[in-house]
Write a protein that holds these residues in place. Structure first.
Motif, mmCIF file in Angstrom:
data_model
loop_
_atom_site.group_PDB
_atom_site.id
_atom_site.type_symbol
_atom_site.label_atom_id
_atom_site.label_comp_id
_atom_site.label_asym_id
_atom_site.label_seq_id
_atom_site.Cartn_x
_atom_site.Cartn_y
_atom_site.Cartn_z
ATOM 1 N N ALA A 178 -7.487 -6.633 -1.673
ATOM 2 C CA ALA A 178 -7.311 -7.838 -2.489
ATOM 3 C C ALA A 178 -6.068 -7.726 -3.375
ATOM 4 C CB ALA A 178 -8.553 -8.069 -3.353
ATOM 5 N N GLU A 179 -5.842 -6.558 -3.955
ATOM 6 C CA GLU A 179 -4.644 -6.377 -4.784
ATOM 7 C C GLU A 179 -3.380 -6.455 -3.948
ATOM 8 O OE1 GLU A 179 -6.630 -3.393 -8.155
ATOM 9 O OE2 GLU A 179 -5.476 -2.587 -6.474
ATOM 10 N N ALA A 180 -3.392 -5.854 -2.763
ATOM 11 C CA ALA A 180 -2.215 -5.936 -1.890
ATOM 12 C C ALA A 180 -1.940 -7.374 -1.476
ATOM 13 C CB ALA A 180 -2.423 -5.066 -0.657
ATOM 14 N N SER A 191 1.499 -9.521 -2.425
ATOM 15 C CA SER A 191 2.399 -9.889 -1.328
ATOM 16 C C SER A 191 2.357 -11.371 -0.972
ATOM 17 C CB SER A 191 2.048 -9.071 -0.081
ATOM 18 O OG SER A 191 0.711 -9.317 0.327
ATOM 19 N N ARG A 192 1.341 -12.080 -1.362
ATOM 20 C CA ARG A 192 1.201 -13.481 -0.951
ATOM 21 C C ARG A 192 2.379 -14.358 -1.367
ATOM 22 N NH1 ARG A 192 -4.042 -16.343 -3.156
ATOM 23 N NH2 ARG A 192 -2.893 -15.871 -5.081
ATOM 24 N N PRO A 193 2.922 -14.242 -2.596
ATOM 25 C CA PRO A 193 4.054 -15.116 -2.938
ATOM 26 C C PRO A 193 5.303 -14.883 -2.087
ATOM 27 C CG PRO A 193 3.063 -14.181 -4.920
ATOM 28 C CD PRO A 193 2.479 -13.442 -3.760
ATOM 29 N N MET A 194 5.442 -13.701 -1.488
ATOM 30 C CA MET A 194 6.640 -13.389 -0.719
ATOM 31 C C MET A 194 6.472 -13.638 0.779
ATOM 32 S SD MET A 194 8.419 -12.501 -3.241
ATOM 33 C CE MET A 194 9.894 -12.081 -2.328
ATOM 34 N N LEU A 195 5.300 -14.049 1.219
ATOM 35 C CA LEU A 195 5.076 -14.246 2.648
ATOM 36 C C LEU A 195 5.978 -15.323 3.260
ATOM 37 C CD1 LEU A 195 1.195 -13.858 3.037
ATOM 38 C CD2 LEU A 195 2.995 -12.324 3.834
ATOM 39 N N PRO A 196 6.182 -16.488 2.612
ATOM 40 C CA PRO A 196 7.095 -17.469 3.224
ATOM 41 C C PRO A 196 8.514 -16.928 3.406
ATOM 42 C CG PRO A 196 5.747 -18.515 1.539
ATOM 43 C CD PRO A 196 5.511 -17.057 1.417
ATOM 44 N N VAL A 239 0.835 -1.205 0.000
ATOM 45 C CA VAL A 239 0.000 0.000 0.000
ATOM 46 C C VAL A 239 0.869 1.254 0.000
ATOM 47 C CG1 VAL A 239 -1.745 1.287 1.277
ATOM 48 C CG2 VAL A 239 -1.900 -1.198 1.132
ATOM 49 N N THR A 240 1.907 1.272 0.837
ATOM 50 C CA THR A 240 2.769 2.451 0.921
ATOM 51 C C THR A 240 3.546 2.664 -0.367
ATOM 52 O OG1 THR A 240 3.005 2.030 3.300
ATOM 53 C CG2 THR A 240 4.557 3.569 2.301
#
Length: 443
Positions: free
Chosen positions: A231-233, A237-242, A218-219
């Motif tokens: 939803a876009e955020a 970001s989901r692939p980089m969470l691990p 977001v920032t």
């Protein structure tokens, strides 16, 4: 012809190869005499001259010059043409007599930096970084507060359920207050306390990781003046969470390992030799190792935004952070410390009153009020204090994440001219590709 832009003073003759001294010496010999004089005998009457640019009697004023140009049509001293055309230092420009800066040679200063989003695209001051984090929360409050509130509610709900249903029953801490308790009972009580606190810490850490990842996206969009939905955020970001989880767990382990290595020699000496000397050495080693750990953690403090925004691995993001913080350690440390103090003050202002109210409503003891994570507290205390934790986290998540991301962007602007790339990405006029007409390569 020697026409160096920016150096010739107004009214000076160009040095085009003629010797000005020789011309001055010959001037007295060229006196006009008799009929050969080129001067007309009929001269204008006195008091008929007016200052340049001032319309005389019966005359209409000339139209204003276009922005950046004067009566000569040039670009001003120091401009591409090098002539006295009325640019920023010329008569018709903003630095000349007709502009806001009166007089010749008045310095107008550098042009204002573009600001398509929450920060100007230039090296930032401390106040601008803090203001950018707050502006992101204020401008995109639906997305920012929605993410923070959702993560805080889910995290605190899990903590309350674990404390009320599992941890309160399994954590027997009575032995800690019993002087007659055996060593084994005290050890088991300490282990149960540490386990319950560790579980709460891990859950809180997971929530912080998710909030940080989403708010980073977001920032980064807010810097360009673009909004982003939750939803876009999440999709970005989901692939980089691990990887972010591994990085967040690795950094404190590194700090704890450094402190352990520093205190280990003293602990060994105290166990197998003179205890006083060993304790002294352990304390000194712990202090020195703590300083090293703080220094390293500050160098690696920009790893999270580097990982999320550059799509790097854990090791690469740590090296990127160390490179960006190099020779700016004290500045990064001061800004991070200031942001942490502000966030903790805001959180305390909200959490402490809720904790006091929870203790008054539930009738719990002072020890439970101060140590709600380890004592046998009731549901009333857990729910009321949990509401305060949710409100505090909802406000502190955006501040911590926003300051870290903006500090990362600021360091890249200072070292890698990221402001130019951000201006192009935001569509700022004059910052197109190098092949676009009117753009300046390398600007």
């Amino acid at each position: 012809m020697n026409d160096t832009p920016g150096w010739a003073s107004p009214g000076s003759a160009p040095s085009d190869g003629h010797d000005s001294g020789e011309q001055e010496s010959k001037a007295p010999e060229d006196k006009p005499s008799g009929p050969s004089s080129k001067w007309s005998k009929e001269q204008p009457p006195p008091a008929q001259w007016s200052a340049p640019g001032t319309p005389g009697p019966g005359q209409t004023p000339p139209p204003p010059a276009p922005p950046g140009q004067g009566a000569g049509g040039g670009q001003g001293w120091g401009g591409p043409s090098g002539g006295p055309g009325g640019g920023q230092g010329g008569p018709g420009g903003p630095g000349g007599p007709g502009g806001p800066y009166r007089g010749w040679g008045a310095w107008q200063g550098p042009p204002a930096a573009a600001k398509p989003g929450v920060i100007p695209l230039r090296p930032l001051a401390v106040g601008e970084i803090l203001d950018g984090a707050v502006s992101t929360m204020r401008t995109y409050w639906r997305t920012v507060l929605g993410i923070s509130l959702t993560v805080a509610v889910v995290t605190e709900l899990v903590v309350i359920l674990l404390q009320g249903l599992v941890l309160n029953d399994s954590a027997d801490t009575d032995a800690l207050d019993d002087p007659s308790a055996t060593v084994g009972e005290v050890t088991r009580a300490l282990g149960a306390t540490l386990a319950s606190s560790g579980v709460v810490l891990v859950i809180t850490l997971l929530g912080t990781i998710v909030a940080t990842a989403l708010l980073t996206m977001v920032t980064s969009r807010a810097v360009l003046g673009r909004s982003v939905t939750t939803a876009e955020a999440w999709r970005d970001s989901r692939p980089m969470l691990p990887k972010l989880l591994g990085l967040t767990l690795l950094l404190p382990l590194i700090a704890v390992g450094i402190v352990a290595v520093g205190t280990l020699p003293g602990v060994l000496i105290a166990a197998f030799g003179p205890s006083d000397a060993g304790i002294t050495l352990a304390v000194l080693g712990g202090i020195g190792a703590g300083i090293v750990a703080i220094w390293l953690m500050v160098r690696l403090s920009l790893s999270s935004p580097a990982l999320m925004l550059e799509k790097q691995g854990v090791k690469k993001s740590m090296s990127r952070s160390a490179k960006l913080v190099d020779r700016s350690w004290w500045r990064v440390f001061g800004i991070q410390l200031l942001a942490a103090v502000i966030a903790n003050v805001i959180s305390s202002i909200i959490v402490i009153p809720f904790t006091v109210i929870a203790g008054a409503l539930s009738g719990d003891s002072v020890s439970n009020l101060l140590d709600s994570g380890t004592g046998d507290v009731g549901w009333t205390f857990l729910i009321v204090s949990g509401i305060g934790q949710v409100i505090g986290s909802m406000l502190t998540f955006p501040i911590n994440a926003g300051v870290t991301v903006l500090l990362y962007i600021d360091q890249r602007i200072r070292r890698e001219a990221l402001d130019l790339e951000l201006a192009r990405a935001a569509g700022v006029p004059g910052h197109g590709d190098s092949e676009t007409p009117g753009s300046t390569p390398g600007s």
